[in-house]
Design a protein around this motif. Structure first.
Motif, short mmCIF file in Angstrom:
data_model
loop_
_atom_site.label_atom_id
_atom_site.label_comp_id
_atom_site.label_asym_id
_atom_site.label_seq_id
_atom_site.Cartn_x
_atom_site.Cartn_y
_atom_site.Cartn_z
N THR A 5 0.86 -1.18 0.00
CA THR A 5 0.00 0.00 0.00
C THR A 5 0.90 1.23 0.00
OG1 THR A 5 -1.57 -1.23 1.36
CG2 THR A 5 -1.88 1.16 1.21
N ALA A 6 0.62 2.17 -0.90
CA ALA A 6 1.46 3.36 -0.99
C ALA A 6 0.61 4.61 -1.00
CB ALA A 6 2.31 3.29 -2.24
N ILE A 7 1.17 5.66 -0.42
CA ILE A 7 0.57 6.99 -0.46
C ILE A 7 1.41 7.83 -1.40
CG2 ILE A 7 0.08 9.06 0.86
CD1 ILE A 7 -0.43 7.28 3.27
N LEU A 8 0.75 8.50 -2.34
CA LEU A 8 1.42 9.38 -3.30
C LEU A 8 1.07 10.81 -2.97
CD1 LEU A 8 0.77 6.57 -4.74
CD2 LEU A 8 1.28 7.79 -6.82
N ARG A 9 2.09 11.66 -2.94
CA ARG A 9 1.85 13.07 -2.64
C ARG A 9 2.83 13.93 -3.42
NH1 ARG A 9 0.85 15.98 3.04
NH2 ARG A 9 0.86 18.09 2.22
N GLN A 10 2.32 14.98 -4.02
CA GLN A 10 3.18 15.90 -4.75
C GLN A 10 3.62 17.01 -3.81
OE1 GLN A 10 1.52 17.75 -8.24
NE2 GLN A 10 3.52 17.83 -9.19
N SER A 11 4.93 17.30 -3.83
CA SER A 11 5.48 18.33 -2.96
C SER A 11 6.63 19.03 -3.68
CB SER A 11 5.98 17.69 -1.66
OG SER A 11 6.59 18.64 -0.83
N ALA A 12 6.52 20.32 -3.86
CA ALA A 12 7.58 21.15 -4.46
C ALA A 12 8.03 20.61 -5.82
CB ALA A 12 8.75 21.27 -3.50
N GLY A 13 7.07 20.16 -6.63
CA GLY A 13 7.42 19.70 -7.97
C GLY A 13 7.87 18.25 -8.07
N TYR A 14 7.93 17.55 -6.95
CA TYR A 14 8.32 16.14 -6.94
C TYR A 14 7.18 15.31 -6.38
CZ TYR A 14 13.12 17.53 -7.79
OH TYR A 14 14.24 18.05 -8.35
N TRP A 15 7.19 14.04 -6.71
CA TRP A 15 6.23 13.09 -6.15
C TRP A 15 6.94 12.28 -5.08
CZ3 TRP A 15 1.09 12.80 -6.78
CH2 TRP A 15 0.55 13.58 -7.80
N ILE A 16 6.34 12.22 -3.92
CA ILE A 16 6.85 11.43 -2.80
C ILE A 16 5.92 10.23 -2.65
CG2 ILE A 16 7.45 11.44 -0.35
CD1 ILE A 16 8.95 13.55 -2.09
N ILE A 17 6.49 9.04 -2.66
CA ILE A 17 5.71 7.81 -2.56
C ILE A 17 6.14 7.07 -1.29
CG2 ILE A 17 4.90 5.78 -3.81
CD1 ILE A 17 4.83 8.42 -5.50
N LEU A 18 5.22 6.86 -0.37
CA LEU A 18 5.51 6.21 0.91
C LEU A 18 4.84 4.85 0.95
CD1 LEU A 18 6.38 6.08 3.92
CD2 LEU A 18 4.24 7.31 4.45
#
Length: 52
Positions: A5-18
């Motif tokens: 299971t992953a959470i995707l979030r856009q931050s400062a022009g990048y995608w962070i996937i946890l």
């Protein structure tokens, strides 16, 4: 494990996937790139874990 299971979030022009199962994070300039980096990180983690 067959899936994660992953959470995707856009931050400062990048995608962070946890990844929720193991706390590993991937980052990329697109969602696809971030997911690819996360997959690489999970594979590396599994290699180290299995070696120990």
């Amino acid at each position: 494990m067959d899936f994660y299971t992953a959470i995707l979030r856009q931050s400062a022009g990048y995608w962070i996937i946890l990844c929720l199962e193991n706390g590993i994070v991937g980052q990329g300039d697109t969602q696809e790139n971030g997911i690819s980096k996360l997959k690489e990180a999970i594979e590396s983690f599994e290699d180290v874990y299995n070696a120990e």
